[in-house]
Design a protein around this motif. Structure first.
Motif, PDB file in Angstrom:
ATOM      1  N   GLY A  52       0.675  -1.194   0.299  1.00  0.00           N
ATOM      2  CA  GLY A  52       0.126   0.409  -0.067  1.00  0.00           C
ATOM      3  C   GLY A  52       0.809   1.276   0.540  1.00  0.00           C
ATOM      4  N   GLN A  53       2.145   0.732   0.411  1.00  0.00           N
ATOM      5  CA  GLN A  53       2.735   2.634   0.940  1.00  0.00           C
ATOM      6  C   GLN A  53       3.934   2.653   0.171  1.00  0.00           C
ATOM      7  OE1 GLN A  53       4.423   2.822   4.467  1.00  0.00           O
ATOM      8  NE2 GLN A  53       2.390   3.368   5.847  1.00  0.00           N
ATOM      9  N   ASP A  54       4.230   1.668  -1.296  1.00  0.00           N
ATOM     10  CA  ASP A  54       5.466   1.562  -2.056  1.00  0.00           C
ATOM     11  C   ASP A  54       4.664   0.787  -3.430  1.00  0.00           C
ATOM     12  OD1 ASP A  54       7.334   0.516  -2.881  1.00  0.00           O
ATOM     13  OD2 ASP A  54       8.316  -0.802  -2.005  1.00  0.00           O
ATOM     14  N   ALA A  55       4.682   1.753  -4.372  1.00  0.00           N
ATOM     15  CA  ALA A  55       4.203   1.147  -5.858  1.00  0.00           C
ATOM     16  C   ALA A  55       5.499   0.514  -6.045  1.00  0.00           C
ATOM     17  CB  ALA A  55       3.221   2.205  -6.060  1.00  0.00           C
ATOM     18  N   ALA A  56       6.551   0.253  -5.846  1.00  0.00           N
ATOM     19  CA  ALA A  56       7.653  -0.178  -6.248  1.00  0.00           C
ATOM     20  C   ALA A  56       7.689  -1.528  -5.807  1.00  0.00           C
ATOM     21  CB  ALA A  56       9.009   1.108  -6.773  1.00  0.00           C
ATOM     22  N   TRP A  57       6.886  -2.051  -5.383  1.00  0.00           N
ATOM     23  CA  TRP A  57       7.245  -3.365  -4.829  1.00  0.00           C
ATOM     24  C   TRP A  57       7.975  -4.639  -5.528  1.00  0.00           C
ATOM     25  CZ3 TRP A  57       4.166  -7.360  -5.420  1.00  0.00           C
ATOM     26  CH2 TRP A  57       3.146  -7.162  -6.163  1.00  0.00           C
ATOM     27  N   PRO A  58       6.790  -4.642  -7.030  1.00  0.00           N
ATOM     28  CA  PRO A  58       7.123  -5.592  -8.212  1.00  0.00           C
ATOM     29  C   PRO A  58       8.834  -6.084  -8.127  1.00  0.00           C
ATOM     30  CG  PRO A  58       4.827  -4.766  -8.463  1.00  0.00           C
ATOM     31  CD  PRO A  58       6.019  -3.928  -7.144  1.00  0.00           C
ATOM     32  N   LEU A  86      11.150  -7.854  -5.844  1.00  0.00           N
ATOM     33  CA  LEU A  86      10.450  -9.350  -5.273  1.00  0.00           C
ATOM     34  C   LEU A  86      11.718  -9.747  -5.508  1.00  0.00           C
ATOM     35  CD1 LEU A  86       7.275 -10.077  -6.262  1.00  0.00           C
ATOM     36  CD2 LEU A  86       8.398  -9.929  -3.674  1.00  0.00           C
ATOM     37  N   PRO A  87      12.233 -10.940  -5.216  1.00  0.00           N
ATOM     38  CA  PRO A  87      13.685 -11.269  -5.622  1.00  0.00           C
ATOM     39  C   PRO A  87      13.061 -12.567  -6.562  1.00  0.00           C
ATOM     40  CG  PRO A  87      13.197 -12.262  -3.224  1.00  0.00           C
ATOM     41  CD  PRO A  87      11.942 -11.009  -3.896  1.00  0.00           C
ATOM     42  N   LEU A  88      14.105 -12.894  -7.187  1.00  0.00           N
ATOM     43  CA  LEU A  88      14.381 -13.255  -8.778  1.00  0.00           C
ATOM     44  C   LEU A  88      14.476 -15.391  -8.631  1.00  0.00           C
ATOM     45  CD1 LEU A  88      16.219 -10.578 -11.107  1.00  0.00           C
ATOM     46  CD2 LEU A  88      13.445 -11.168 -10.666  1.00  0.00           C
ATOM     47  N   ASN A  89      15.074 -15.485  -7.218  1.00  0.00           N
ATOM     48  CA  ASN A  89      15.069 -16.780  -7.480  1.00  0.00           C
ATOM     49  C   ASN A  89      15.752 -16.822  -5.505  1.00  0.00           C
ATOM     50  OD1 ASN A  89      17.882 -16.039  -6.458  1.00  0.00           O
ATOM     51  ND2 ASN A  89      18.612 -16.615  -8.619  1.00  0.00           N
ATOM     52  N   SER A  90      15.023 -18.780  -5.321  1.00  0.00           N
ATOM     53  CA  SER A  90      15.706 -18.582  -4.249  1.00  0.00           C
ATOM     54  C   SER A  90      14.477 -17.540  -3.038  1.00  0.00           C
ATOM     55  CB  SER A  90      17.130 -18.320  -2.920  1.00  0.00           C
ATOM     56  OG  SER A  90      17.964 -19.741  -4.555  1.00  0.00           O
ATOM     57  N   TRP A  91      13.507 -17.906  -3.039  1.00  0.00           N
ATOM     58  CA  TRP A  91      12.382 -17.244  -2.277  1.00  0.00           C
ATOM     59  C   TRP A  91      11.113 -17.678  -2.260  1.00  0.00           C
ATOM     60  CZ3 TRP A  91       8.095 -13.630  -3.324  1.00  0.00           C
ATOM     61  CH2 TRP A  91       8.009 -13.589  -4.527  1.00  0.00           C
ATOM     62  N   LEU A  92      10.940 -17.389  -1.357  1.00  0.00           N
ATOM     63  CA  LEU A  92       9.057 -17.961  -0.208  1.00  0.00           C
ATOM     64  C   LEU A  92       8.182 -16.931  -0.453  1.00  0.00           C
ATOM     65  CD1 LEU A  92       8.559 -20.593   0.912  1.00  0.00           C
ATOM     66  CD2 LEU A  92       7.700 -18.666   2.411  1.00  0.00           C
ATOM     67  N   LEU A  93       6.734 -16.734  -0.609  1.00  0.00           N
ATOM     68  CA  LEU A  93       6.317 -15.857  -0.361  1.00  0.00           C
ATOM     69  C   LEU A  93       5.393 -15.483   0.740  1.00  0.00           C
ATOM     70  CD1 LEU A  93       5.286 -12.898  -1.613  1.00  0.00           C
ATOM     71  CD2 LEU A  93       3.601 -13.964  -2.471  1.00  0.00           C
ATOM     72  N   LEU A  94       5.513 -14.823   1.759  1.00  0.00           N
ATOM     73  CA  LEU A  94       3.657 -14.548   2.737  1.00  0.00           C
ATOM     74  C   LEU A  94       2.956 -13.727   2.524  1.00  0.00           C
ATOM     75  CD1 LEU A  94       2.529 -15.751   5.347  1.00  0.00           C
ATOM     76  CD2 LEU A  94       4.416 -14.941   6.631  1.00  0.00           C
ATOM     77  N   VAL A  95       2.130 -13.433   1.687  1.00  0.00           N
ATOM     78  CA  VAL A  95       0.998 -12.555   1.685  1.00  0.00           C
ATOM     79  C   VAL A  95       0.483 -12.086   2.814  1.00  0.00           C
ATOM     80  CG1 VAL A  95      -0.174 -11.419  -0.103  1.00  0.00           C
ATOM     81  CG2 VAL A  95       1.109 -12.316  -0.838  1.00  0.00           C
ATOM     82  N   LEU A  96       0.643 -11.011   3.573  1.00  0.00           N
ATOM     83  CA  LEU A  96      -0.785 -10.755   4.282  1.00  0.00           C
ATOM     84  C   LEU A  96      -2.342 -10.330   3.901  1.00  0.00           C
ATOM     85  CD1 LEU A  96       2.393  -9.518   6.362  1.00  0.00           C
ATOM     86  CD2 LEU A  96       0.795 -11.862   6.870  1.00  0.00           C
ATOM     87  N   ALA A  97      -3.133 -10.668   4.391  1.00  0.00           N
ATOM     88  CA  ALA A  97      -4.576 -10.104   3.877  1.00  0.00           C
ATOM     89  C   ALA A  97      -5.448 -10.290   4.183  1.00  0.00           C
ATOM     90  CB  ALA A  97      -4.387 -10.892   2.193  1.00  0.00           C
ATOM     91  N   CYS A 132       3.791 -11.616  -8.308  1.00  0.00           N
ATOM     92  CA  CYS A 132       4.582 -12.666  -7.677  1.00  0.00           C
ATOM     93  C   CYS A 132       4.796 -14.325  -8.629  1.00  0.00           C
ATOM     94  CB  CYS A 132       3.826 -13.132  -6.122  1.00  0.00           C
ATOM     95  SG  CYS A 132       4.295 -11.562  -5.138  1.00  0.00           S
ATOM     96  N   VAL A 133       4.179 -14.351  -9.102  1.00  0.00           N
ATOM     97  CA  VAL A 133       3.978 -15.575 -10.078  1.00  0.00           C
ATOM     98  C   VAL A 133       4.993 -15.565 -11.009  1.00  0.00           C
ATOM     99  CG1 VAL A 133       2.887 -17.843 -11.034  1.00  0.00           C
ATOM    100  CG2 VAL A 133       1.530 -17.026  -9.308  1.00  0.00           C
ATOM    101  N   LYS A 134       4.967 -14.735 -11.638  1.00  0.00           N
ATOM    102  CA  LYS A 134       6.178 -13.945 -12.415  1.00  0.00           C
ATOM    103  C   LYS A 134       7.133 -14.191 -12.215  1.00  0.00           C
ATOM    104  CE  LYS A 134       5.899  -9.958 -13.494  1.00  0.00           C
ATOM    105  NZ  LYS A 134       5.671  -8.604 -14.488  1.00  0.00           N
ATOM    106  N   ASN A 135       7.650 -14.134 -10.624  1.00  0.00           N
ATOM    107  CA  ASN A 135       9.046 -13.980  -9.938  1.00  0.00           C
ATOM    108  C   ASN A 135       9.312 -15.245  -9.413  1.00  0.00           C
ATOM    109  OD1 ASN A 135       8.765 -11.385 -10.845  1.00  0.00           O
ATOM    110  ND2 ASN A 135      10.405 -11.191  -9.111  1.00  0.00           N
ATOM    111  N   ARG A 136       8.405 -16.330  -9.931  1.00  0.00           N
ATOM    112  CA  ARG A 136       8.688 -17.923  -9.417  1.00  0.00           C
ATOM    113  C   ARG A 136       9.251 -17.776  -7.687  1.00  0.00           C
ATOM    114  NH1 ARG A 136      12.307 -18.940 -14.135  1.00  0.00           N
ATOM    115  NH2 ARG A 136      13.402 -20.166 -12.859  1.00  0.00           N
ATOM    116  N   PRO A 137       8.165 -17.876  -7.117  1.00  0.00           N
ATOM    117  CA  PRO A 137       8.827 -18.121  -6.045  1.00  0.00           C
ATOM    118  C   PRO A 137       8.434 -19.619  -5.312  1.00  0.00           C
ATOM    119  CG  PRO A 137       6.706 -17.886  -6.138  1.00  0.00           C
ATOM    120  CD  PRO A 137       7.140 -16.796  -7.160  1.00  0.00           C
TER     121      PRO A 137
END
Length: 162
Positions: free
Chosen positions: A17-23, A26-37, A52-57
């Motif tokens: 919500g505060q950082d429009a540049a968040w995408p 995102l890392p490009l490899n070796s990462w896991l995502l936790l989304v809070l909604a 997020c799926v594009k960056n392949r977590p």
């Protein structure tokens, strides 16, 4: 953007919500995502799932009151991305490399799961856990949970049937 260590993982906190540049962060490899909604936001959910799926977590964990709905959105985007890949390459997509998705209604349980169990389901080692906050209100709780988790704490059984 908050970064911290949780066990052997780097924790990266992003407030969508505060950082429009968040995408772009995102890392490009070796990462896991936790989304809070906590609220359903179709426009934001569309953007989050696609980016997020594009960056392949290696795994996708959702937490909060809207977690189960967002998990379904991720599942749909994973299948859509696989179908686009099949059409482009004219061969079957290998779902063994698709990320496992999960949902917890509690942020505490979601972060605990993302840091302790989800990395074991990934097809390769995890280096970074990205906490993507769609609520704009979870940074303080994430900060509180990191030292607790580092000391071996785990959330109490809430019996919420997640």
């Amino acid at each position: 953007m908050l970064t911290n260590k949780l066990g052997e993982y780097q924790i990266l906190y992003l407030n969508a919500g505060q950082d429009a540049a968040w995408p772009g962060k995102l890392p490009l490899n070796s990462w896991l995502l936790l989304v809070l909604a906590d609220e359903i936001n179709k426009e934001l959910f569309d953007q989050v799932t696609v980016e997020c799926v594009k960056n392949r977590p290696f795994g996708l964990c959702c937490a909060g009151t809207a977690a189960h709905i967002l998990e379904d959105w991720f599942d749909e985007e994973i299948v859509s991305a696989a179908l686009r890949w099949e059409e482009k390459h004219h061969q079957p997509y290998d779902y063994d490399f698709a990320p496992v998705t999960t949902a917890d209604s509690s942020i505490d349980e979601g972060l605990w799961f993302a840091a302790t169990l989800a990395p074991n389901m990934a097809h390769a080692p995890i280096e970074t856990i990205v906490c993507l906050d769609l609520t704009g209100q979870s940074q303080a709780r994430i900060r509180e949970l990191i030292p607790l988790l580092n000391s071996g704490w785990f959330p109490p059984d809430t019996n919420d049937n997640d």
